[in-house]
Design an enzyme around this catalytic site. Structure first.
Site, PDB file in Angstrom:
ATOM      1  CG  ASP A  36     -55.193 -59.705  29.214  1.00  0.00           C
ATOM      2  OD1 ASP A  36     -54.677 -59.028  27.856  1.00  0.00           O
ATOM      3  OD2 ASP A  36     -55.827 -59.342  29.685  1.00  0.00           O
TER       4      ASP A  36
ATOM      5  CG  ASP B  49     -59.468 -53.801  28.270  1.00  0.00           C
ATOM      6  OD1 ASP B  49     -59.735 -54.591  27.851  1.00  0.00           O
ATOM      7  OD2 ASP B  49     -58.097 -53.538  28.813  1.00  0.00           O
TER       8      ASP B  49
HETATM    9  C1  GLA Z   1     -56.590 -56.501  30.389  1.00  0.00           C
HETATM   10  C2  GLA Z   1     -57.681 -57.112  29.673  1.00  0.00           C
HETATM   11  C3  GLA Z   1     -59.250 -56.854  30.453  1.00  0.00           C
HETATM   12  C4  GLA Z   1     -58.877 -57.594  31.621  1.00  0.00           C
HETATM   13  C5  GLA Z   1     -57.751 -57.141  32.613  1.00  0.00           C
HETATM   14  C6  GLA Z   1     -57.228 -58.130  33.742  1.00  0.00           C
HETATM   15  O1  GLA Z   1     -56.774 -55.012  30.601  1.00  0.00           O
HETATM   16  O2  GLA Z   1     -57.931 -56.395  28.505  1.00  0.00           O
HETATM   17  O3  GLA Z   1     -60.283 -57.507  29.747  1.00  0.00           O
HETATM   18  O4  GLA Z   1     -58.638 -59.160  31.401  1.00  0.00           O
HETATM   19  O5  GLA Z   1     -56.418 -57.282  31.511  1.00  0.00           O
HETATM   20  O6  GLA Z   1     -56.123 -57.694  34.351  1.00  0.00           O
END
Ligand code: GLA
Length: 757
Positions: free
Chosen positions: A484, A554
């Site tokens: 990430d 997301d």
């Molecule tokens: C980001 C990612 C999510 C998740 C969060 C965790 O927003 O896109 O899928 O992994 O971080 O903090």
């Protein structure tokens, strides 16, 4: 004399270069009087003889600045291959070199060409690869008249793909002198007209890849990112679509970059309706010192050309990514269907809770359990512990290896979340190495999501993070990593780089990211990596070279995802788009969509689940089990088939799309109805890409229990020309009509195609 291969023909006398395959031609030449390169043609394949002199046209414009006193040598009026601003051309250039005296006056002239087979190897900078015998590269060397600098322009073409890959290498052959590169784009294409619409993908967090189409105007239109990553805001992609082109027909050019850092994509229409398309590393704060005997290599730009509308362009890119960018190890291999705990638990979990989810996952026949954020340091919220990649023994007292082996024993693979480039201030790493944080020690450093960015331009930082990650990955049976990256870089400054090299920071940073990827996949060759940047904040061709799939957004709402995945399909293959079924009400938009629709959307990507499966009803669980069974059966088709956009979610209440594999003659069609109208109009869905004379079995699938709702045998021509009839025939069936299940908003239908023999 003529040098000719099946892909590249060079008239050495007249100095015309022609790259060609069965689909496209790319022609340029050296202008004899001035030694500069002139763009002649790029488009659908031309099979005329070698002499292309008749394609040159020049108006007499003596009042403009001329290179020589002839009235036609103003570069302002010449379509160039790799132009330089300010040397009679007043449009934006592809490169800018600052000399010791502070001037930017370059004069690069043609020197020589070479043809090599295959693709150039750019080391850790993502580049086209594989099937080398089917590709050839033309390298044209230009020599500066004022310095020992050379520019090598590379053009690669392959037999199958309707794309040209372009990049430039700046070579300093001096043993003593340095030069500054203030601009070094990868691609310049001057087109002879301006009758195009610009198509690009813009967005923000949770609404990536929104498709926008606008007519060109005289002047400049640009998309870019100066955020340290390719960004949610603009994907590094632009298309010039002839104004009369459609999804199915017409001339479309597309360009993208195999690069994940700052970029600039620009279209400039001059006062003579010449369109200049340029793409490359963003020049903002870019200043690369070309030290004696050094080189600078630009990222590769991929230039597609289609005369079958947007579909042709997208399929050219998708095929290119599948065959020449994504690690071949993953391209056709069945991927485990995953369950991710993020939307199920967020930071609030312990081993028992995770194993309960994993046990349920096994019952459902899922293949991979992914532990997301929150397993390390003291990470109970997003303001702590990044950079401290040690297991949180409060949450996981028996450690990660125990959890992973419990998960493995259930028969599931185990995956883990990292955010390698980031640091929280409460960590031992931040205390020990405050100078490793991006920013000026005496000036403001902004936080983003309560975190700071590690200086990946510094190789020591990359090594230190690799050591930590490798220790974790060696400690447990981990077969998947979600990488990430949740904030952008502002106030860029590296304490590692000297003052005069700060302009190299952003590029060195992203090269550091690639280096860490390289280290990881070298040490753990079987590791499957999914990229993520707060969703699709770094979803690009560069990252796909290392991570064969990316978390597209997301936003997991099925209706929103129709737009996001439709946008992403402009160039990226379905198999690269992570897409999960999540809970209702949806956590991002609060919408309640049927479980079947959530699956019918997520199926057109790398399928998975992201919800608390321990809190579902028996009916829902049975439905999910059926979905998983179905998803496994269509996975090869999703990975391999060609994608057709049938109706756009940006303009239609009834978006639809199709995947079809011409080898197996199988297909899958998703049809969605966003809002349910009363008293609906008649509707039919015309399919694409089929064999007209082939008889297919068309089956409507009930995803709730993986059963067949209806089946019929239909020829390809009927499906393409008439289409699937979507309204029922209720003639003499009044009772059936009144008793039918009431249609709903956010409904979906799924059709499958198979050959009858
Ligand atoms: C980001 C990612 C999510 C998740 C969060 C965790 O927003 O896109 O899928 O992994 O971080 O903090």
């Amino acid at each position: 004399m003529t040098t000719s291969t099946n892909l590249i023909t060079v008239d050495e006398q007249a100095k015309f270069f022609h790259l060609h395959n069965e689909q496209i031609s790319y022609i340029f030449r050296v202008i004899p009087e001035i030694g500069q390169l002139e763009q002649v043609y790029f488009g659908p394949v031309i099979t005329t003889p070698l002499d292309f002199h008749h394609l040159i046209s020049r108006e007499f414009r003596p009042s403009n600045n001329q290179l020589i006193d002839d009235g036609t040598s103003s570069l302002e009026h010449i379509r160039q291959e790799y132009p330089c601003f300010g040397t009679t051309d007043f449009r934006q250039g592809a490169y800018a070199i600052r000399y010791a005296s502070g001037d930017y006056i370059s004069e690069f002239k043609y020197q020589q060409f070479a043809i090599t087979s295959g693709y150039p190897d750019l080391g850790e900078l993502p580049h086209a690869r594989y099937h080398d015998e089917s590709a050839a590269t033309l390298t044209v060397t230009l020599q500066d008249q004022y310095s020992p600098l050379q520019i090598q322009l590379h053009y690669t073409i392959s037999t199958k793909n309707a794309v040209i890959i372009r990049s430039a290498t700046f070579v300093n052959t001096s043993n003593t002198d340095s030069y500054h590169l203030d601009r070094a784009l990868s691609l310049n294409l001057d087109l002879p007209d301006a009758d195009y619409d610009l198509i690009h993908l813009h967005g923000a967090w949770a609404k990536e890849m929104q498709v926008e189409r606008r007519p060109l105007m005289t002047g400049r239109m640009a998309i870019d990112s100066d955020r340290g990553a390719s960004s949610h805001q603009h994907n590094p992609f632009l298309a010039l679509a002839a104004t009369d082109s459609t999804e199915k027909d017409g001339l479309v050019y597309g360009a993208t970059l195999l690069y994940s850092g700052n970029f600039l994509g620009q279209v400039e229409v001059d006062n003579y309706d010449v369109t200049r398309l340029s793409l490359g590393i963003s020049p903002t704060q870019f200043d690369w010192t070309l030290t004696p005997q050094s080189k600078f290599q630009t990222p590769e730009a991929v230039l597609a050309c289609s005369h079958t509308g947007l579909t042709g362009m997208s399929q050219a890119f998708q095929q290119f990514f599948r065959e020449h960018v994504i690690d071949q190890k993953w391209v056709d291999q069945p991927k485990p269907i995953l369950i991710n705990n993020w939307e199920a638990t967020y930071f609030d979990f312990d081993e028992a809770k995770l194993l309960k989810i994993a046990r349920q996952a096994k019952q459902l026949d899922l293949g991979l359990f992914v532990l997301d954020d929150g397993w390390f340091g003291k990470r109970d919220s997003d303001n702590s512990s990044l950079g401290n990649w040690t297991v949180d023994h409060h949450k996981l007292p028996a450690g990660l290896s125990h959890l992973a082996s419990e998960v493995n024993q259930l028969g599931l693979k185990f995956g883990l979340w990292f955010e390698p480039e980031m640091i929280s201030l409460d960590t031992p790493l931040a205390a020990e190495h405050p100078e490793w944080i991006v920013g000026h020690p005496q000036k403001r450093r902004s936080q983003g999501r309560n975190q700071y960015v590690l200086d990946f331009s510094n190789p020591d930082v990359v090594s230190a993070i690799f050591e930590q990650m490798a220790a974790i990955l060696h400690s447990a049976a981990i077969s998947y990593v979600k990488w990430d990256m949740n904030r952008y870089i502002s106030e860029a400054f590296s304490t590692y780089l000297p003052a005069e090299r700060q302009g190299e920071f952003y590029h060195r940073y992203i090269m550091g990211v690639y280096h860490l990827y390289h280290l990881l996949i070298t040490e753990f060759p079987e590791l499957l990596i999914e990229s993520c940047a707060g969703g699709g904040g770094r979803f690009d061709g560069g990252i796909l070279y290392y991570a064969s799939q990316g978390w597209t957004s997301d936003d997991t709402d099925a209706v929103e995802r129709l737009k996001i995945q439709y946008g992403a399909s402009m160039l990226y293959p379905l198999q690269s788009m992570g897409s999960h079924v999540s809970a209702v009400p949806n956590h991002q938009v609060g919408r309640r969509t049927p479980l079947s629709t959530r699956a019918a959307v997520a199926l057109f990507g790398t399928f998975g689940y992201e919800l608390d499966i321990t809190k579902l009803t028996a009916t829902e669980l049975a439905e999910i089990k059926a979905q998983i069974q179905f998803a496994k059966s269509v996975q090869p088709l999703i990975q391999k088939g060609k994608f057709y956009r049938l109706a756009s979610p940006f303009t239609s209440n009834r978006p639809a799309w199709e995947v079809y594999d011409s080898e197996t003659k199988t297909g899958l069609i998703g049809y969605y109805q966003i809002l349910n109208p009363a008293n609906p109009s008649y509707h039919r869905l015309q399919l694409r890409g089929l064999v007209p004379t082939q008889k297919y079995q068309l089956t409507e699938i009930n995803l709730s229990n993986n059963t067949i709702l209806s089946t019929e045998e239909v020829f390809g021509d009927e499906l393409q020309n008439i289409g699937i009839i979507l309204n029922k025939d209720y003639t003499n069936k009044a009772a059936e009509y009144w008793q039918r299940p009431q249609p709903t908003d956010f409904a979906s239908r799924l059709f499958q195609l198979k050959p009858t023999e």
